[in-house]
Motif scaffolding. Structure first.
Motif, short mmCIF file in Angstrom:
data_model
loop_
_atom_site.label_atom_id
_atom_site.label_comp_id
_atom_site.label_asym_id
_atom_site.label_seq_id
_atom_site.Cartn_x
_atom_site.Cartn_y
_atom_site.Cartn_z
N GLY A 1 42.20 20.42 30.57
CA GLY A 1 43.21 19.37 30.63
C GLY A 1 44.51 19.84 29.99
O GLY A 1 44.57 20.89 29.34
N TYR A 2 45.55 19.03 30.16
CA TYR A 2 46.85 19.41 29.59
C TYR A 2 46.79 19.44 28.07
O TYR A 2 47.27 20.38 27.43
N THR A 3 46.19 18.43 27.48
CA THR A 3 46.14 18.34 26.03
C THR A 3 45.24 19.41 25.42
O THR A 3 45.58 20.00 24.39
N GLY A 4 44.13 19.68 26.05
CA GLY A 4 43.17 20.62 25.47
C GLY A 4 43.46 22.09 25.72
O GLY A 4 42.95 22.95 25.00
N ALA A 5 44.25 22.39 26.74
CA ALA A 5 44.55 23.78 27.06
C ALA A 5 45.37 24.43 25.94
O ALA A 5 46.20 23.77 25.31
N ARG A 6 45.15 25.70 25.73
CA ARG A 6 45.84 26.44 24.67
C ARG A 6 46.57 27.65 25.27
O ARG A 6 45.95 28.45 25.98
N VAL A 7 47.84 27.76 24.95
CA VAL A 7 48.63 28.88 25.45
C VAL A 7 48.07 30.19 24.88
O VAL A 7 48.09 31.23 25.55
N ASP A 8 47.57 30.17 23.65
CA ASP A 8 46.97 31.36 23.06
C ASP A 8 45.80 31.87 23.91
O ASP A 8 45.63 33.09 24.09
N GLU A 9 45.00 30.95 24.42
CA GLU A 9 43.86 31.33 25.25
C GLU A 9 44.34 31.92 26.57
O GLU A 9 43.78 32.91 27.06
N ILE A 10 45.37 31.33 27.14
CA ILE A 10 45.92 31.85 28.40
C ILE A 10 46.47 33.25 28.17
O ILE A 10 46.25 34.16 28.98
N ALA A 11 47.15 33.45 27.06
CA ALA A 11 47.70 34.77 26.73
C ALA A 11 46.59 35.80 26.58
O ALA A 11 46.69 36.93 27.08
N ALA B 1 43.87 15.02 39.02
CA ALA B 1 43.26 13.99 38.19
C ALA B 1 43.87 13.99 36.79
O ALA B 1 44.16 12.92 36.22
N ILE B 2 44.10 15.17 36.24
CA ILE B 2 44.71 15.28 34.91
C ILE B 2 46.13 14.73 34.93
O ILE B 2 46.55 14.00 34.02
N GLU B 3 46.90 15.08 35.96
CA GLU B 3 48.28 14.60 36.04
C GLU B 3 48.34 13.09 36.21
O GLU B 3 49.28 12.44 35.72
#
Length: 221
Positions: free
Chosen positions: A36-46, A118-120
């Motif tokens: 989800g938007y709130t739970g996603a982490r940019v650190d994880e994506i990186a 759904a998230i949006e």
């Protein structure tokens, strides 16, 4: 707001900006769809793209802008698929069935897109509403449906008074529900809506429902 400068590239390595951005978008799509938007982490994506958080911010500006870019990319892919729909050689009944089947296939093949939508919706479409690109992105499918409906009404095959947007919603709702609600539906009713052995059954059923509605005999008032 201070401008983020592009990080120094590692020695001996030439970074392909377009490919890097595409990789970030691909991984970000998976991460936002999963958490989800709130739970996603940019650190994880990186970490998953073997790049840095600073590089992601350089390309996209921040988490909110990255999520918006993910939505823009996902919707653009669907609009591209809609542009490739060719039903002009079919009669109205066959054309609308084919369009319904194509929507069915696309939704099934892109579960991450279903989750992103759904998230949006949980966020009341705030990112889509703020995106100039998405606001200007027309849906080729609506024009295709409009032409099919016009041909069907002119030939007398279609009797329902329905516009292209409502028919698009009718088709999409079945396709979307089948993917988005498969787990809750399965837990409640013991039936997997995306089970391989039932796929053709639901695909045909969708076309039958839409055509039955469009061609039903309607008594005069």
């Amino acid at each position: 707001m201070a401008t983020v400068e592009e990080p120094t590239r590692p020695a001996g390595r030439i970074r392909d900006a377009a490919r890097t951005k595409a990789e970030i978008l691909d991984v970000a799509t998976q991460e936002f769809a999963r958490a989800g938007y709130t739970g996603a982490r940019v650190d994880e994506i990186a970490a998953r793209t073997r790049t840095t958080k600073r590089m992601i911010y350089y390309y996209f500006g921040g988490k909110e802008q990255l999520f918006t870019a993910v939505l823009e990319h996902a919707y653009s892919a669907i609009r591209q698929a809609e542009q490739e729909v060719d039903v002009d050689h079919l009669d109205p009944v066959a054309a609308i069935r084919r369009l319904a089947e194509l929507t069915f296939d696309h939704h099934e093949a892109h579960p991450d897109f279903i989750r992103l939508v759904a998230i949006e919706n949980i966020h009341e479409a705030e990112h889509i509403a703020a995106s100039e690109q998405l606001g200007a992105l027309n849906s080729p499918a609506i024009e295709v449906i409009r032409r099919i409906l016009d041909a069907g009404h002119a030939s007398g095959l279609f009797t329902a008074e329905i516009d292209a947007v409502d028919l698009h919603a009718m088709i999409s709702s079945f396709c979307f529900f089948r993917v988005s609600n498969r787990h809750t539906f399965g837990a409640l009713f013991g039936r997997d809506l995306v089970a391989a052995e039932q796929r053709e059954h639901y695909r045909i059923m969708l076309g039958d429902m839409v055509i039955a509605y469009l061609t039903a005999d309607r008594a005069e008032d």
